[in-house]
Design a protein around this motif. Structure first.
Motif, mmCIF file in Angstrom:
data_model
loop_
_atom_site.group_PDB
_atom_site.id
_atom_site.type_symbol
_atom_site.label_atom_id
_atom_site.label_comp_id
_atom_site.label_asym_id
_atom_site.label_seq_id
_atom_site.Cartn_x
_atom_site.Cartn_y
_atom_site.Cartn_z
ATOM 1 N N HIS A 54 -3.909 6.938 7.552
ATOM 2 C CA HIS A 54 -3.782 5.480 7.439
ATOM 3 C C HIS A 54 -4.887 4.851 8.297
ATOM 4 O O HIS A 54 -4.628 4.081 9.214
ATOM 5 C CB HIS A 54 -2.382 5.043 7.890
ATOM 6 N N ASP A 73 0.815 -1.230 0.000
ATOM 7 C CA ASP A 73 0.000 0.000 0.000
ATOM 8 C C ASP A 73 0.844 1.274 0.000
ATOM 9 O O ASP A 73 0.329 2.361 -0.234
ATOM 10 C CB ASP A 73 -1.030 0.019 1.156
ATOM 11 N N HIS A 74 2.167 1.144 0.225
ATOM 12 C CA HIS A 74 3.040 2.323 0.275
ATOM 13 C C HIS A 74 3.984 2.438 -0.922
ATOM 14 O O HIS A 74 4.615 3.467 -1.114
ATOM 15 C CB HIS A 74 3.848 2.326 1.577
HETATM 16 ZN ZN LIG Z 1 0.172 0.692 5.347
#
Ligand SMILES: [Zn+2]
Ligand SMILES: [Zn+2]
Ligand SMILES: [Zn+2]
Length: 251
Positions: free
Chosen positions: A222, A77-78
């Protein structure tokens, strides 16, 4: 100076496919409650923090050039959106050497090397670097990945601290806390209702972090679909803020 939260969510986003919880159901009806995967943009130096898998959507909305790319860690996700940066022939990438290894692989596999001048700047933890702006990369507890870190970026007199994904043990890291102290803006993990040791901050610990760092402004990001509803979170974290996608923060 402005900081833009491009994505305020976790790996699954909100709504998470097939989930019918309160937050996901609401986000399907009202786009305001959607959360794309975590990413930040600092217009002043054209810097992106974390190329999220939603980067194409973020860039489409932003419509600005990216020159610097900071990567907190190599979780999907990053870093998953890194190949979307192919529209920029020349960028500079910063992160831990192990994180940049993954970035280089993604460039090689999906973008190509010969026609792109992507420069990599490996950063050791716990030291300041000067690239015209100043940057400090600090290690955070975030298992099971081997290395994960946060960034402190100083641009002129402004200081921005970004934890990235971090477990609550960050609250015992006096060195990192000391460097973050008095930031103009703190962007901190607040993934779940409750902290998960060595993984993520919950609401109470995220607030505790802000109270310790004493930034001028703090925004929690987040955020999982399983966290409290947005308005409830806003009440809980006052006077700090809860991130939304494409939120602009003046510092
Ligand atoms: Zn994350
Ligand atoms: Zn859900
Ligand atoms: Zn992570």
């Amino acid at each position: 100076m402005e900081v833009v939260i491009l994505g305020s969510g976790v790996y699954s986003g909100t709504p998470k496919p097939l989930c019918n919880c309160e937050n996901c159901s609401k986000a399907r009806k009202f786009p305001l409650y959607r959360r794309t995967r975590f990413s930040i943009y600092i217009p002043k130096i054209r810097a992106l923090i974390d190329p999220s898998p939603d980067l194409h959507y973020h860039l489409e909305h932003l419509n600005e050039r990216i020159e610097h790319v900071f990567i907190t860690h190599a979780h999907f996700d990053h870093i998953g959106g890194l190949p979307e940066l192919q529209i920029f022939k020349h960028i500079r990438l910063y992160g831990h050497p192990k994180t940049l290894q993954v970035a280089r692989y993604l460039q090689k596999r999906f973008v190509g090397e010969s026609r792109w001048r992507w420069e990599y700047f490996p950063l050791e933890f716990s030291r300041w670097y000067d690239f015209g702006f100043r940057v400090y990369h600090f290690k955070v507890p975030h298992q099971p990945i081997e290395v994960a870190g946060g960034f402190i970026i100083k641009i002129g007199s402004k200081k921005i601290a970004i934890t990235g994904d971090t477990g609550p043990e960050i609250l015992n890291d006096s060195r990192a806390l000391e460097e973050m102290k008095g930031a103009d803006l703190l962007v901190a993990d607040m993934t779940h209702k409750h902290s998960i040791p060595q993984a993520h901050l919950g609401v109470d610990d995220a607030i505790k972090l802000a109270q310790t760092v004493k930034p001028k402004k703090a925004v929690f990001a987040h955020i999982s679909h399983a966290n409290y509803p947005h308005e409830e979170l806003e009440e809980m974290v006052k006077p700090y803020m809860v991130a939304r996608d494409f939120m602009h923060i003046n510092i």
